[in-house]
Scaffold this active site. Structure first.
Site, mmCIF file in Angstrom:
data_model
loop_
_atom_site.group_PDB
_atom_site.id
_atom_site.type_symbol
_atom_site.label_atom_id
_atom_site.label_comp_id
_atom_site.label_asym_id
_atom_site.label_seq_id
_atom_site.Cartn_x
_atom_site.Cartn_y
_atom_site.Cartn_z
ATOM 1 N N GLN A 291 -22.521 36.961 6.128
ATOM 2 C CA GLN A 291 -23.020 38.302 5.860
ATOM 3 C C GLN A 291 -22.309 39.340 6.730
ATOM 4 O OE1 GLN A 291 -25.069 39.278 3.538
ATOM 5 N NE2 GLN A 291 -26.199 37.457 2.886
ATOM 6 N N TYR A 320 -25.440 27.282 -3.009
ATOM 7 C CA TYR A 320 -24.477 28.337 -2.671
ATOM 8 C C TYR A 320 -24.501 28.533 -1.159
ATOM 9 C CZ TYR A 320 -25.211 29.359 -7.658
ATOM 10 O OH TYR A 320 -25.349 29.272 -9.028
ATOM 11 N N GLU A 341 -21.864 23.696 -2.018
ATOM 12 C CA GLU A 341 -20.954 24.850 -1.968
ATOM 13 C C GLU A 341 -19.638 24.459 -2.633
ATOM 14 O OE1 GLU A 341 -18.926 28.001 -1.656
ATOM 15 O OE2 GLU A 341 -20.938 28.170 -0.786
ATOM 16 N N ASP A 389 -28.633 31.470 -2.849
ATOM 17 C CA ASP A 389 -28.045 32.757 -2.459
ATOM 18 C C ASP A 389 -26.723 32.899 -3.219
ATOM 19 O OD1 ASP A 389 -27.322 35.105 -1.275
ATOM 20 O OD2 ASP A 389 -27.152 34.316 0.759
ATOM 21 N N CYS A 416 -28.096 39.684 -4.368
ATOM 22 C CA CYS A 416 -27.426 40.925 -3.974
ATOM 23 C C CYS A 416 -27.190 41.820 -5.178
ATOM 24 C CB CYS A 416 -26.111 40.630 -3.252
ATOM 25 S SG CYS A 416 -24.942 39.659 -4.223
#
Length: 458
Positions: A291, A320, A341, A389, A416
């Site tokens: 982030q 993720y 991932e 995420d 997001c």
């Protein structure tokens, strides 16, 4: 935009528009001749003079010329920065109104796609960021040479016009300073710069990432081609800049629309930099996702983990997973963490981070979530809790089908992008109730916001 342009109207007279609301990207929205008109940098209730740039079948693009009647919510735009630069779309709007706008974006997305029971969802006020400026820990600037002048900065949105950035007020002061020092070194050593018009090899992007906890700085030089004139000399100087502990080269080509290529080579220094979130340590290689606002990340993740309601016998799937942040933070509360991932470097970092934090109940796997999750279930893994995420595109439809079949009892979705979140909730709400949506402002001065959604089985 794929719509065919009806006409270009750069010679049309300026028009006077009353702004009704903000669009999802922070642009002012009004109407001209019964057609919607988008005007960046204009605010609701303002009367503005705008110049029409292009007219499309269903909307008009315009640019702000001047403000006739100003909104009381308008604040001064940062000095020394061009209005055309992306990443400051809301910098002219008071911060309290930015927070309201971000919550309203979520409500509008829910209203547009109307997942089951959406009008009863509890959407909480946006959690403000403690720092509204100089919060970004990573700078990813493009570099070009134009008639002997080197520019290092960002492209204007939806264009190839590069603006040099001596100042970027949302960027951390250290990363911004390192970017400018590297620009001076590029000029000093006459490093070859990639030319997008002639498609010649050279330096294309400079990425500078800072670890908040350790102040270590990692530099990645993204190049078109491998052997770049004077790149070794440049790297030798960069490693001596304050707090820089590693220099990498990432190779791309002109056919790749993404910033990053697939090959990354360490030129000097450490393999990774170390950062911390909520007492856990994380090693970061150049391509690993982390982030951009480290202070607010702790807020985001602590709320997300609270929503999971984990138990000591649970198996948590961290989908993720990036470098393993969420799973590693939750590992002390559960029996087992399995992370998934797609990026190999991130998986390697995640498993390294498991060891770095002396954990014995977490493991990270490379692959797509929609393929690996059914395999885990077939192998007898109890999927008790799930946290996702995903990127802005949201969840793959094949993954949603899998989730509706597996039905993890506790499920948290970090998004997001309110639009793709609302679309995903249309499908997920067949099996899940949405108990709560929490908004966290990760990127002040921009329209972006992170949503944490708590889902429970119907």
């Amino acid at each position: 935009m794929n719509q065919k342009v009806k006409q270009t109207m750069t010679n049309e007279k300026n028009v006077i528009i009353t702004i009704k609301r903000l669009g999802i990207n922070g642009e002012g929205i009004g109407y001209y001749r019964k057609k919607i008109i988008f005007i960046p940098n204009a605010l609701p209730d303002e009367v503005v003079v705008a110049k029409i740039i292009k007219e499309f079948p269903h909307y008009i693009q315009a640019e702000l010329v001047r403000i006739k009647e100003k909104s009381p919510d308008r604040v001064d735009f940062p000095a020394g920065v061009d209005l055309a630069i992306g990443g400051l779309e809301l910098a002219h709007l008071s911060y309290q109104k930015q927070l309201k706008f971000k919550r309203d974006n979520v409500l509008e997305a829910l209203k547009k796609y109307h997942p089951r029971g959406y009008n009863k969802y509890k959407v909480k006020p946006t959690i403000p960021a403690p720092n509204q400026w100089h919060y970004r820990n990573k700078a990813q600037y493009q570099i070009e040479q134009d008639h002997g002048q080197i520019n290092l900065g960002l492209f204007a949105p939806n264009s190839h016009q590069l603006y040099d950035l001596p100042i970027m007020p949302t960027q951390s002061e250290k990363t911004q300073k390192i970017e400018r020092q590297i620009k001076e070194l590029v000029e000093k050593f006459h490093v070859a710069i990639a030319n997008p018009y002639r498609h010649t090899d050279g330096l294309k992007t400079i990425v500078v990432r800072q670890a908040q906890a350790t102040n270590e700085i990692q530099v990645t030089l993204v190049t078109v081609g491998h052997l770049i004139k004077n790149l070794p000399a440049l790297s030798a100087e960069i490693i001596n800049l304050p707090n820089v502990v590693s220099v990498f080269q990432n190779e791309t080509d002109w056919h790749n629309p993404q910033v990053w290529g697939n090959k990354t080579t360490k030129l000097m220094g450490k393999n990774q930099i170390i950062d911390e979130i909520l007492t856990k340590k994380f090693a970061l290689s150049p391509r690993a996702f982390f982030q951009l606002n480290p202070v607010q990340t702790a807020t985001l993740y602590s709320h997300a983990l609270k929503f999971l309601d984990l138990g000591p016998e649970d198996t948590l799937i961290d989908a993720y997973s990036g470098v393993g942040t969420l799973g590693i933070l939750a590992a002390d509360q559960v029996k087992q963490v399995i992370g998934i991932e797609t990026i190999p470097e991130a998986v390697a970092d995640a498993n390294h981070n498991v060891k770095l934090n002396h954990l014995h109940n977490a493991n990270y796997i490379q692959g797509s979530v929609e393929k690996i999750l059914p395999q885990l279930e077939q192998n007898g893994v109890s999927i008790d809790a799930l946290i996702v995420d995903p990127p802005r595109t949201g969840l793959a439809k094949s993954l949603i089908k899998t989730l509706l079949k597996i039905k993890p009892k506790t499920f948290v979705y970090i998004s997001c992008n309110p639009s793709t979140l609302a679309q995903d909730l249309v499908l997920l709400s067949d099996v899940y109730n949405v108990r709560l949506i929490e908004n966290v402002d990760m990127l002040p001065q921009t329209p972006r916001c992170e949503c944490i959604v708590k889902l429970t089985l119907r």
